[in-house]
Design a protein around this motif. Structure first.
Motif, PDB file in Angstrom:
ATOM      1  N   LEU A 133      42.437  -4.668  56.168  1.00  0.00           N
ATOM      2  CA  LEU A 133      41.657  -4.060  55.451  1.00  0.00           C
ATOM      3  C   LEU A 133      41.997  -2.601  55.205  1.00  0.00           C
ATOM      4  N   ILE A 134      42.517  -2.050  56.120  1.00  0.00           N
ATOM      5  CA  ILE A 134      43.011  -0.804  55.717  1.00  0.00           C
ATOM      6  C   ILE A 134      44.117  -0.785  55.184  1.00  0.00           C
ATOM      7  N   LEU A 135      45.237  -1.670  55.355  1.00  0.00           N
ATOM      8  CA  LEU A 135      46.291  -1.882  54.464  1.00  0.00           C
ATOM      9  C   LEU A 135      46.208  -1.993  52.959  1.00  0.00           C
ATOM     10  N   ALA A 136      45.073  -2.730  52.880  1.00  0.00           N
ATOM     11  CA  ALA A 136      44.762  -3.155  51.501  1.00  0.00           C
ATOM     12  C   ALA A 136      43.932  -1.800  50.650  1.00  0.00           C
ATOM     13  N   ASP A 137      43.280  -1.067  51.550  1.00  0.00           N
ATOM     14  CA  ASP A 137      42.701   0.082  50.787  1.00  0.00           C
ATOM     15  C   ASP A 137      43.563   1.200  50.806  1.00  0.00           C
ATOM     16  N   LEU A 138      44.679   1.287  51.506  1.00  0.00           N
ATOM     17  CA  LEU A 138      45.643   2.114  51.248  1.00  0.00           C
ATOM     18  C   LEU A 138      46.237   2.093  49.905  1.00  0.00           C
ATOM     19  N   GLU A 139      46.401   0.590  49.830  1.00  0.00           N
ATOM     20  CA  GLU A 139      47.245   0.396  48.232  1.00  0.00           C
ATOM     21  C   GLU A 139      46.276   0.921  47.426  1.00  0.00           C
ATOM     22  N   SER A 140      44.945   0.578  47.425  1.00  0.00           N
ATOM     23  CA  SER A 140      43.991   0.748  46.384  1.00  0.00           C
ATOM     24  C   SER A 140      44.180   2.603  46.027  1.00  0.00           C
ATOM     25  N   LEU A 141      44.120   3.233  47.407  1.00  0.00           N
ATOM     26  CA  LEU A 141      44.338   4.533  47.217  1.00  0.00           C
ATOM     27  C   LEU A 141      45.412   5.188  46.490  1.00  0.00           C
ATOM     28  N   ASN A 142      46.807   4.671  46.898  1.00  0.00           N
ATOM     29  CA  ASN A 142      47.916   5.030  46.347  1.00  0.00           C
ATOM     30  C   ASN A 142      47.963   4.608  44.863  1.00  0.00           C
ATOM     31  N   LYS A 143      47.223   3.739  44.471  1.00  0.00           N
ATOM     32  CA  LYS A 143      47.263   3.232  42.823  1.00  0.00           C
ATOM     33  C   LYS A 143      46.422   4.334  42.343  1.00  0.00           C
ATOM     34  N   ARG A 144      45.183   4.678  42.860  1.00  0.00           N
ATOM     35  CA  ARG A 144      44.337   5.651  42.217  1.00  0.00           C
ATOM     36  C   ARG A 144      44.974   7.031  42.074  1.00  0.00           C
ATOM     37  N   LEU A 145      45.781   7.530  43.126  1.00  0.00           N
ATOM     38  CA  LEU A 145      46.538   8.746  43.252  1.00  0.00           C
ATOM     39  C   LEU A 145      47.551   8.877  42.295  1.00  0.00           C
ATOM     40  N   SER A 146      48.297   7.703  41.924  1.00  0.00           N
ATOM     41  CA  SER A 146      49.364   7.664  41.150  1.00  0.00           C
ATOM     42  C   SER A 146      48.874   8.050  39.874  1.00  0.00           C
ATOM     43  N   ASN A 147      47.581   7.118  39.536  1.00  0.00           N
ATOM     44  CA  ASN A 147      47.165   7.113  38.007  1.00  0.00           C
ATOM     45  C   ASN A 147      46.763   8.573  37.810  1.00  0.00           C
ATOM     46  N   ILE A 148      46.019   9.273  38.499  1.00  0.00           N
ATOM     47  CA  ILE A 148      45.462  10.572  38.189  1.00  0.00           C
ATOM     48  C   ILE A 148      46.416  11.799  38.541  1.00  0.00           C
ATOM     49  N   SER A 149      47.583  11.358  39.264  1.00  0.00           N
ATOM     50  CA  SER A 149      48.424  12.518  39.368  1.00  0.00           C
ATOM     51  C   SER A 149      49.395  12.844  38.007  1.00  0.00           C
ATOM     52  N   LYS A 150      49.175  11.705  37.109  1.00  0.00           N
ATOM     53  CA  LYS A 150      49.933  11.988  35.915  1.00  0.00           C
ATOM     54  C   LYS A 150      49.212  12.894  34.921  1.00  0.00           C
ATOM     55  N   LYS A 151      47.839  13.124  35.392  1.00  0.00           N
ATOM     56  CA  LYS A 151      46.850  13.881  34.708  1.00  0.00           C
ATOM     57  C   LYS A 151      46.812  15.509  35.124  1.00  0.00           C
ATOM     58  N   ASN A 152      47.124  16.347  34.233  1.00  0.00           N
ATOM     59  CA  ASN A 152      46.913  17.461  34.626  1.00  0.00           C
ATOM     60  C   ASN A 152      45.689  18.265  34.289  1.00  0.00           C
ATOM     61  N   ASN A 153      44.581  17.698  35.232  1.00  0.00           N
ATOM     62  CA  ASN A 153      43.184  18.040  34.997  1.00  0.00           C
ATOM     63  C   ASN A 153      42.588  18.661  36.128  1.00  0.00           C
ATOM     64  N   PRO A 154      42.430  19.905  35.987  1.00  0.00           N
ATOM     65  CA  PRO A 154      41.681  20.572  37.242  1.00  0.00           C
ATOM     66  C   PRO A 154      40.496  20.085  37.811  1.00  0.00           C
ATOM     67  N   GLU A 155      39.870  19.270  37.006  1.00  0.00           N
ATOM     68  CA  GLU A 155      38.410  18.562  37.357  1.00  0.00           C
ATOM     69  C   GLU A 155      38.688  17.362  38.330  1.00  0.00           C
ATOM     70  N   LEU A 156      39.967  16.859  38.335  1.00  0.00           N
ATOM     71  CA  LEU A 156      40.218  15.861  39.435  1.00  0.00           C
ATOM     72  C   LEU A 156      40.896  16.578  40.710  1.00  0.00           C
ATOM     73  N   THR A 157      40.988  17.527  40.852  1.00  0.00           N
ATOM     74  CA  THR A 157      41.192  18.197  42.139  1.00  0.00           C
ATOM     75  C   THR A 157      40.504  17.755  43.458  1.00  0.00           C
ATOM     76  N   GLU A 158      39.219  17.504  43.300  1.00  0.00           N
ATOM     77  CA  GLU A 158      38.315  17.284  44.217  1.00  0.00           C
ATOM     78  C   GLU A 158      38.714  15.770  44.646  1.00  0.00           C
ATOM     79  N   GLU A 159      38.759  14.958  43.502  1.00  0.00           N
ATOM     80  CA  GLU A 159      38.980  13.616  43.849  1.00  0.00           C
ATOM     81  C   GLU A 159      40.469  13.421  44.462  1.00  0.00           C
ATOM     82  N   LYS A 160      41.327  14.251  44.118  1.00  0.00           N
ATOM     83  CA  LYS A 160      42.650  14.198  44.787  1.00  0.00           C
ATOM     84  C   LYS A 160      42.672  14.471  46.101  1.00  0.00           C
TER      85      LYS A 160
END
Length: 363
Positions: A133-160
């Motif tokens: 379950l932990i490994l599955a969640d790590l995959e989800s977190l990595n996907k999300r981080l990869s998606n928002i890292s491409k966006k230079n948006n200060p409003e996403l800092t808290e989520e990062k």
């Protein structure tokens, strides 16, 4: 609907047998080999509550409608499931939409039922499943981080920052339900549908002789649960299967009592789930029907009204409240009203477990 939960565990721990018994159906094939459950089986179970039948008797209700829980039985997980081992992680997706997880743990010895790891060790088994379950969640977190890292948006800092915090926690081998989060962080976790954030009720499956007091294996799980401030229940899937075959309610109750139990495993699982999720039950009762409803503890009257219908919440005026004890003591709504036990409550009233409610609304 009360709540829905996904059953997880290793193969051959009694998941499907317990599912069959709890839902009183043969929808899940219970066989002595891994991966016999190849599709998620979904069953709905009426929540047993003697109060509802008493209310129906007093109100002369034509129909009785209990609240329900939905149980999703998923194929047994094995080490490497998050990477496609066994039946793979396709089944992990079915857990993401549930409110809670029922983690079935084998706490019985039986040489006729094979163990996927060759020996009985409940703590090891729990760790194997939770690692996936932990490994599955790590995959989800990595996907999300990869998606928002491409966006230079200060409003996403808290989520990062949350993604980094959650990743570090999971990489230490701990479930996210053991990590204290802010309200915003809770919202981030919910949006990603993280499995390890869900509350877990550990269900120890034991032999018939151990169902009352447990055994040395359940004691190990009890200690783990205590350290996590979580909850566990002890059931015997074998006994629950026998209970499910008894159709006469009086005979069923006598059988349960003959085993030294005060209630069925189903009742213990449901009560454990309600406590885990901080849920309570309120009622509506009248000549047409007596109905049980589920709401979160601390919910205000308009929110409870919305459980029945969104119009009730939108046009909420007030709620007529009678406690269950008063409703029974004074033989119904009229009797309670005549002695001043019916209260008119407004939008700030917090619903109590057992409240018998009539909502007034206007839309």
């Amino acid at each position: 609907m009360g709540f829905n939960c996904g059953i997880v565990g290793l193969p051959n721990v009694g998941k499907s047998t317990l599912f069959n018994a709890l839902t009183e159906t043969a929808a899940a094939q219970a066989m002595n080999y891994p991966f016999c459950t190849i599709e998620p089986n979904i069953g709905r179970v009426s929540v047993p509550d003697s109060r509802l039948f008493k209310l129906a008797e007093i109100a002369s209700s034509a129909k009785i409608i209990p609240t329900q829980i939905e149980i999703v039985d998923i194929a047994g997980l094995v080490k490497g499931a998050s990477n496609g081992e066994g039946l793979g992680n396709q089944f992990l997706g079915h857990i993401r939409s549930t409110d809670a997880i029922l983690h079935i743990v084998r706490c019985f010895e039986n040489s006729d039922i094979t163990h996927v790891n060759g020996s009985i060790d409940p703590i090891r088994d729990i760790e194997v499943v939770e690692t996936e379950l932990i490994l599955a969640d790590l995959e989800s977190l990595n996907k999300r981080l990869s998606n928002i890292s491409k966006k230079n948006n200060p409003e996403l800092t808290e989520e990062k920052n949350f993604l980094a915090k959650a990743t570090e926690w999971l990489e230490s081998g701990k479930m996210l339900n053991q990590l204290k989060l802010t309200e915003n962080e809770e919202n981030f976790a919910s949006s990603i549908h993280l499995i390890t954030k869900k509350p877990v009720l550990y269900v120890c499956n034991v032999n018939e002789n151990d169902v009352v007091s447990g055994n040395s294996l359940t004691k190990q799980v009890e200690q783990l649960v205590k350290n996590r401030n979580s909850q566990m229940v002890i059931v015997s899937a074998e006994i629950e299967s026998e209970i499910a075959l008894i159709k006469d309610e009086k005979e069923k109750e006598e059988y349960i009592q003959s085993l030294g139990l005060s209630e069925s495993g189903l009742s213990r699982v449901i009560r454990g789930g309600y406590n885990l999720l901080n849920l309570i039950t309120f009622f509506t009762a009248g000549p047409t029907e007596a109905h049980a409803w589920t709401v979160y503890k601390g919910a205000k009257a308009p929110v409870a009204a919305g459980v029945i219908h969104t119009d009730f919440e939108r046009g909420f005026i007030c709620a007529e409240i009678i406690s269950y004890d008063d409703y029974v003591t004074f033989n119904g709504e009229l009797g309670a009203k005549n002695v001043g036990k019916m209260r008119l409550e407004g939008k700030d009233y917090i619903i109590n477990d057992g409240d018998v409610v009539h909502f007034r609304f206007n839309v």
